[in-house]
Design a protein around this motif. Structure first.
Motif: not given
Length: 276
Positions: A83-87, A115-116, A121-123, A216-217
């Motif tokens: 996740t850190a890599v893709f951020s 979530r972070g 948006s997420v699909t 994931i609000p």
């Protein structure tokens, strides 16, 4: 056209440089696409041209997969690190909170980025992490079997099998419900990608304790599942909806674990609708 980008990722011992390979095409709001374990960014090829008419599409090889080098010493193949890599990847490409779509492991990573609050948006297509322990062991067993077969098959045999519909079915029916739609060249390339994925074993080991358990609000989430998924069974989509109650749950009739090949028009529509 493919390209590479390098960027620093923090570790307890200081930043480490990470390099990933990616391709970018199209216009519109950015849409980052993440593949599953053992695959490569070309898994998205069946839908890229459709998406590129409305989105700036970035397909990327995860570290240790496809054309991306392994992670450097000091970085683990766990969820937090990836996740850190893709951020950091998004920052390096000046992508300000892109939309993100992912399949399998990539779907789990997309949800974690959501979530972070790193994305708009997420699909998630058949995302990992919503399994029971028995379902996880089953999925990992299937993946390990696929990996071992890909490493043991000589390249001339893979090429010969890829030339016939029956051969492509034998090589890829675990992930595709319609394996004959995949081209011989693509089947050879993804078999080699699975065999040569340097990050496969460590990624699989780190996934043994992974569960996605948080809502994931605040951002749109779509979870889509193929009705013929043979690796992550479709009932896991119901669990995802229970954990993320505001998510839109979409069924993909006649699609397998990697639905982009089985019904490109439907999957592209789901990705475009999810990134509105």
């Amino acid at each position: 056209m493919s390209a590479t980008v390098s960027f620093p990722v923090p570790t307890p011992d200081g930043p480490r440089p990470v390099t990933v390979s990616y391709a970018r095409v199209g216009r519109g709001e950015p849409l980052l696409l993440l593949h599953g374990i053992g695959h490569h960014r070309q898994a998205w090829d069946p839908v890229v041209d459709i998406l590129a008419t409305e989105r700036d599409v970035i397909t990327v090889d995860l570290p240790g997969f496809g054309a991306s080098p392994s992670l450097p010493d000091g970085l683990d193949y766990d969820l937090a690190t990836t996740t850190a890599v893709f951020s950091a990847f998004c920052e390096a490409l000046e992508l300000d909170r892109p939309h993100v779509g992912g399949n399998s492991l990539g779907g789990l990573l997309a949800l974690e980025l959501g979530r972070g609050k790193h994305v708009r948006s997420v699909t998630a297509l058949s995302p990992a992490g919503f399994w029971s322990e028995a379902e996880r062991r089953y999925a990992f067993g299937v993946l390990l079997t696929m990996r071992r077969l890909s490493q043991r098959l000589p390249l001339p045999m893979v090429e010969r099998l890829s030339r016939s519909a029956a051969g492509r079915t034998a090589l890829t029916s675990t992930i595709y419900a319609r394996p004959t739609r995949r081209s011989p060249e693509a089947v050879v390339a993804e078999t080699l990608a699975l065999a040569g994925a340097t990050g496969f074993d460590q990624t699989l080991r780190s996934g043994g304790s992974v569960r996605f358990t948080d809502d994931i609000p605040g951002i749109p989430v779509t979870v889509a599942w193929g009705s013929r998924d043979m690796i992550l069974l479709r009932r896991q989509g119901v669990r995802a909806k229970q954990i993320i109650p505001r998510a839109r749950l979409v069924r993909l009739p006649g699609c397998g674990h990697c639905p982009m090949n089985d019904d490109p028009a439907l999957v592209a529509r789901v990705l475009l609708d999810g990134s509105r």
